[in-house]
Design an enzyme around this catalytic site. Structure first.
Site, mmCIF file in Angstrom:
data_model
loop_
_atom_site.group_PDB
_atom_site.id
_atom_site.type_symbol
_atom_site.label_atom_id
_atom_site.label_comp_id
_atom_site.label_asym_id
_atom_site.label_seq_id
_atom_site.Cartn_x
_atom_site.Cartn_y
_atom_site.Cartn_z
ATOM 1 C CB CYS A 162 -0.893 -0.005 1.237
ATOM 2 S SG CYS A 162 -1.862 1.520 1.422
ATOM 3 C CB CYS A 189 -0.490 2.270 5.738
ATOM 4 S SG CYS A 189 -1.322 0.807 5.067
ATOM 5 C CB CYS A 211 -4.896 -0.845 2.085
ATOM 6 S SG CYS A 211 -3.830 -0.967 3.554
ATOM 7 C CB CYS A 217 -4.991 2.956 5.393
ATOM 8 S SG CYS A 217 -4.352 2.676 3.720
ATOM 9 C CG ASP A 243 20.046 -7.121 -15.101
ATOM 10 O OD1 ASP A 243 20.271 -8.331 -15.291
ATOM 11 O OD2 ASP A 243 19.660 -6.663 -14.010
#
Length: 447
Positions: free
Chosen positions: A206, A209, A228, A231, A356
């Protein structure tokens, strides 16, 4: 328009004509020349257009093509950068090439590289931005997903009056406020089952939070109806949505957008997202559902995006792969195809591919081991790397060959005992393969 801009425009157009007439090329050089003469030339030549910018990690090219084709149904000709020249000089070259009809509303739909967006929007003021997605991709160029997101948000902020049309299923696009107004598109095609994403998925925290997000519906990767439990953060209200999935194969998909049946002539769930994104732009500009349907049935394959090439009777489907999320979606699409088929993976690590190549270890190659694949080739400049990955995935016994050279790969494809062959390739590998196929007369042009 200033004298400097007129001079840059004249010289740029002249160089473009010369290069296209005598050199059969010139997608970026004319723009580079014009910018040398006048760094502000893009602002001068683009100001009379309704400009839509498409950016994000995956799906930019096909989404741009679909958006152009839909808008054409209602507004006529649309300017776009079809050559894939999506950096500043390429965008200038695109506008230099346009010959708009008098009295016609001028639209431009431009695919722009995430890292180039803020440079381009210093000189060009779009009326809308389309954000497709942000996934981990070429860490040496873009950094982590949060860095890439900040790049495109900063780029959009240079045109604060433009609307952002964003993928609402991706938590990152709802993670903070933006200068620009936003509307969202996404999937609402099923009830709310509780789903748990793979632990290897990026972007599951999240943004408010830092607790792990939960999902009532998941499409793929970290996209879906997220919330979430700690929250109040959750997926925003969607303005445009897929409301039903009717049929998905490896060559087409049928679905509904806001209750209206639609169809696209490419397979894979990820391409339904591309179609939805294009439809969201169209609806933003008042295009009818009928014209959206006509535009989505566009069947001209974009180069390297499920492009079918016949090589001595072998139906070869060429697919660009460049990061683990995209690769896994391509593998899911291939799994919808009739079996048996053969598989070729060509891996390069040039700047445009991403130097990469460790991302291949996050791809679900193990799924291929469950399919009927009599012939497997690992090729390209990094053939040893991709050969090892495929062997670890369990493909070593499938008449496995490591062949770095493209001409030899093509010869080997001709000898395969399956009618269908899937060729997965990174960006420069797609270009190199198409150039070789063109030289052998299997396709026209190398781009």
């Amino acid at each position: 328009m200033t004298f400097k801009s007129r001079l840059a425009l004249s010289v740029g157009k002249s160089s473009q004509w010369f290069l296209q007439t005598f050199m059969k090329g010139g997608s970026s050089l004319p723009g580079k020349i014009a910018l040398k003469l006048d760094p502000d030339v893009l602002n001068a030549i683009s100001k009379d257009y309704e400009i839509i910018v498409v950016t994000g990690t995956n799906g930019k090219t096909l989404t741009t093509a679909l958006t152009v084709n839909i808008l054409k149904q209602q507004f006529g000709d649309v300017l776009t950068n079809t050559t894939g020249a999506n950096m500043l000089q390429g965008i200038v070259s695109t506008f230099l090439s346009d010959k708009p009809k008098k009295g016609q509303k001028k639209f431009a739909v431009l695919e722009i590289d995430e890292a180039s967006l803020s440079k381009v929007t210093k000189y060009l003021k779009p009326s809308a931005f389309l954000f497709t997605n942000i996934f981990r991709d070429q860490l040496d160029r873009y950094g982590e997903i949060y860095t890439t997101y900040q790049m495109i948000v900063d780029g959009a902020a240079n045109a604060p009056d433009a609307t952002i049309i964003a993928n609402g299923d991706l938590p990152l696009f709802n993670s903070n406020e933006s200068v620009n107004s936003r509307v969202f598109y996404g999937f609402n095609h099923e009830e709310d089952p509780e789903v748990v994403p793979s632990s290897n998925t990026d972007g599951l925290l999240c943004p408010r939070c830092q607790h792990i997000l939960k999902y009532n519906m998941l499409t793929y990767s970290n996209q879906g109806k997220y919330y979430c439990s700690h929250c109040q953060f959750k997926r925003p209200e969607l303005s445009y949505q897929v409301t039903n999935l009717n049929d998905m194969t490896n060559t087409y998909s049928e679905f509904e957008i806001d209750g209206t049946k639609q169809r696209i002539e490419v397979g894979g769930l990820y391409n339904i997202y591309n179609a939805l994104a294009a439809a969201a732009v169209a609806k933003h500009y008042g295009v009818t559902d009928e014209n959206i349907a006509k535009g989505l049935t566009y069947d001209q394959k974009v180069f390297g995006r499920q492009e079918v090439i016949n090589i001595d009777g072998k139906e070869c489907t060429l697919v660009l792969v460049k990061n683990p999320v995209g690769l896994n979606q391509v593998i899911d699409m291939i799994n919808l195809a009739p079996q048996p088929f053969s598989l070729v993976q060509i891996l390069n690590s040039n700047y445009a591919d991403g130097i990469d190549v460790s991302w291949i270890w996050d791809g679900n190659y193990e799924s291929f081991a469950e399919m009927t694949i009599p012939n497997v080739i690992a090729g390209g400049e990094r053939s040893k790397d991709i050969a090892l990955r495929m062997k670890v995935a369990g493909l070593e016994n499938n008449n496995f060959k490591e062949i770095p050279e493209l001409p030899k790969i093509i010869e080997e494809i001709k000898q395969m005992d399956t009618e269908r062959v899937f060729i997965l390739a990174t960006y420069t590998a797609v270009l190199q393969l198409r150039k070789e196929l063109a030289s052998q007369g299997y396709i026209k042009g190398g781009m």
